[in-house]
Design an enzyme around this catalytic site. Structure first.
Site, PDB file in Angstrom:
ATOM      1  N   ALA A 167       0.873  -1.183   0.000  1.00 37.36           N
ATOM      2  CA  ALA A 167       0.000   0.000   0.000  1.00 37.36           C
ATOM      3  C   ALA A 167       0.905   1.225   0.000  1.00 37.36           C
ATOM      4  CB  ALA A 167      -0.901   0.000   1.226  1.00 37.36           C
ATOM      5  N   TRP A 169       0.616   4.147   1.131  1.00 38.65           N
ATOM      6  CA  TRP A 169       0.640   4.931   2.358  1.00 38.65           C
ATOM      7  C   TRP A 169       1.378   4.230   3.498  1.00 38.65           C
ATOM      8  CZ3 TRP A 169      -1.335   1.904   6.077  1.00 38.65           C
ATOM      9  CH2 TRP A 169      -2.283   0.940   5.709  1.00 38.65           C
ATOM     10  N   CYS A 170       1.738   2.967   3.293  1.00 38.42           N
ATOM     11  CA  CYS A 170       2.328   2.159   4.370  1.00 38.42           C
ATOM     12  C   CYS A 170       3.824   2.462   4.520  1.00 38.42           C
ATOM     13  CB  CYS A 170       2.110   0.678   4.076  1.00 38.42           C
ATOM     14  SG  CYS A 170       3.000  -0.440   5.179  1.00 38.42           S
ATOM     15  N   TYR A 171       4.246   2.735   5.735  1.00 43.98           N
ATOM     16  CA  TYR A 171       5.659   3.028   6.020  1.00 43.98           C
ATOM     17  C   TYR A 171       6.547   1.844   5.662  1.00 43.98           C
ATOM     18  CZ  TYR A 171       9.892   3.575   8.827  1.00 43.98           C
ATOM     19  OH  TYR A 171      11.205   3.632   9.239  1.00 43.98           O
ATOM     20  N   SER A 320       1.815  -3.046   8.284  1.00 46.02           N
ATOM     21  CA  SER A 320       0.799  -2.032   8.566  1.00 46.02           C
ATOM     22  C   SER A 320      -0.561  -2.597   8.175  1.00 46.02           C
ATOM     23  CB  SER A 320       1.081  -0.752   7.771  1.00 46.02           C
ATOM     24  OG  SER A 320       2.325  -0.193   8.140  1.00 46.02           O
TER      25      SER A 320
END
Length: 485
Positions: A167, A169-171, A320
């Site tokens: 994803a 947005w996932c760190y 995440s």
């Protein structure tokens, strides 16, 4: 030496010669009534003596300091993957245990709560120390972007397809991205997809291909899946055998892991693509991926007798989670406190207190379902449980012994919208008081005393009534004779 004549002087029950006694119909009737009354009252007294009587009292919980309370549970989650399902325990004293595995078992289930295979691995996942490359270098796209339309064709074309479900947005996904692309580029150079065809690395953006990610039960990001072409076509109705990769995520480790995947596969596998599973090496960094999206979690935990929480959720230190995609709906098959009671012991105790055991497993059979949608996203399901200890004792106060200890509880549940990853939370509060049920024994001497009182009392009352009745009849006869004269 005492003579017999002297002994006769202390006889309390002196006999009247039979010739001096007079029988009457009224006396006979009273004798029959008295005998029947004695038999009836004796039966009532015997039944009362044999009936078990108990006394109930409320006292302060007499558990010793440091005593633990066992919680047994069997809960099915139709939409929570066993891959990340974690059982955590915390309490008011600061205890905080995460991802308990020693006494917990997990089984993959489908949406109908039907088990789909053997026990899912319940051991802790290998800890990832390298989440990516420490050096910052330019990198290009080495992996193939996959979509729902192209995924099947690639999975059938190559012997091994390794996919990074991520994803943006996932760190952790962003940490993995550079090393993943570099590893994919190296593998393409070593094993040309057109000429060799044994392995290729791909990637799927789960924010764009949500349905594809759900089809493969992706709940944490990034998730690296290994798909093997044709290894289980006969065993699993044509579906591909796949595993999850939990190893290090730097370029060197990824390339080494890919090399171990390719080495057993012959180059002709581009055409044949069949693998001998008996020669597959065991690697702690790779484990079977979940076949379904659900999980049944069963087992027990021991907690201190203070307010605390048992929490089941998706948890990982290297992944995440999208809260809107986590659904902790569940069906409770068992949730009880204390030792399990055998049916024989429970039936014996029910003779003492018929109402005992009614709330021992109060949540059993209850369903808590949150249908996924915009209005039901990010739903945490909470259960507030108040636990009361019940102790049954038998014997006299000087030598009482505990027959059983049982824990019953009340439960109130609610669905709460949360900004964090949804969890199934069981908040338990042990009561500082306990119910003490004692068996009140009835002495045999008391029973004999009551029997003697019944026999003596009825005999005496019957004698008085007979005397009154006899004298009344005689008086009536005298009056009648006086009238005739």
């Amino acid at each position: 030496m005492i003579s017999p004549s002297r002994l006769k002087s202390v006889d309390f029950y002196r006999k009247i010669p039979r010739d001096l006694t007079e029988a009457s119909l009224s006396g006979a009737g009273l004798s029959i009534i008295a005998a029947l009354s004695m038999i009836f009252l004796f039966g009532m007294e015997l039944n009362d003596y044999l009936t078990i009587r108990t006394s109930t009292s409320i006292v302060v919980d007499q558990s010793s300091d440091g005593e633990f309370l066992r919680i047994d549970f069997n809960i099915s989650f139709p939409a929570l993957s066993c891959e990340f399902a974690s059982v955590d325990v915390s309490d008011a004293l600061g205890t905080n245990r995460l991802n308990i595995t020693k006494t917990i078992r997990k089984f993959s289930i489908d949406r109908n709560l039907v088990s789909t295979g053997s026990e899912f691995h319940s051991g802790p996942l290998p800890k990832v120390n390298k989440h990516g490359d420490d050096i910052e270098e330019e990198y290009g796209d080495g992996s193939i972007p996959l979509t729902a339309n192209s995924f099947e064709s690639y999975s059938h074309q190559y012997s091994i397809l390794v996919v990074n479900f991520y994803a943006p947005w996932c760190y952790w996904s962003n940490r993995l991205k550079p090393s993943w692309e570099r590893a994919a580029k190296i593998m393409r150079e070593r094993y040309d997809p057109e000429m060799d065809g044994r392995i290729i690395l791909g990637k799927v953006d789960c924010t764009e291909e949500g349905e594809l990610c759900r089809r493969h039960h992706i709940q944490g990001y990034p998730s690296i899946r290994i798909f093997r072409k044709g290894s289980d076509i006969k065993e699993n109705h044509g579906h591909h055998d796949h595993e999850s990769y939990y190893g290090e995520r730097d370029t060197e480790s990824l390339v080494a892991a890919m090399e171990t995947l390719v080495s057993p596969v012959p180059k002709e596998a581009h055409n044949l693509a069949l693998e001998d599973k008996s020669n597959k090496t065991i690697d702690s960094a790779k484990r079977p991926a979940p076949l379904t999206s659900g999980c049944r979690i069963e087992g027990f935990v021991r907690v201190k007798k203070v307010p605390g929480n048992l929490i089941i959720s998706a948890r990982s230190g290297e992944h995440s989670f999208d809260p809107s995609q986590i659904n902790v709906s569940h069906v409770v098959s068992q949730f009880s406190f204390g030792k399990r009671l055998s049916p024989r012991l429970l039936s014996e105790v029910k003779r003492l207190t018929p109402y005992l055991g009614g709330s021992h497993d109060r949540l059993r059979g209850q369903s808590y379902i949150a249908n996924h949608g915009d209005t039901n996203a990010n739903v945490t399901i909470e259960h507030y449980i108040q636990v009361v200890k019940t102790e049954v004792r038998t014997g006299r106060s000087s030598r009482e012994h505990t027959l059983l200890e049982e824990y019953e509880y009340t439960a109130h549940s609610s669905l709460v919208h949360s900004l964090h990853v949804p969890v199934a939370k069981f908040h338990f509060v042990p009561s500082p008081m306990q119910v003490l049920i004692s068996k009140d024994p009835k002495s045999f001497s008391h029973f004999i005393t009551n029997v003697c009182a019944i026999i003596g009392g009825i005999f005496t009352v019957a004698g008085i009534l007979d005397s009154i009745l006899h004298n009344t009849i005689r008086l009536m006869k005298k009056v009648e004779l006086g009238k005739n004269f």
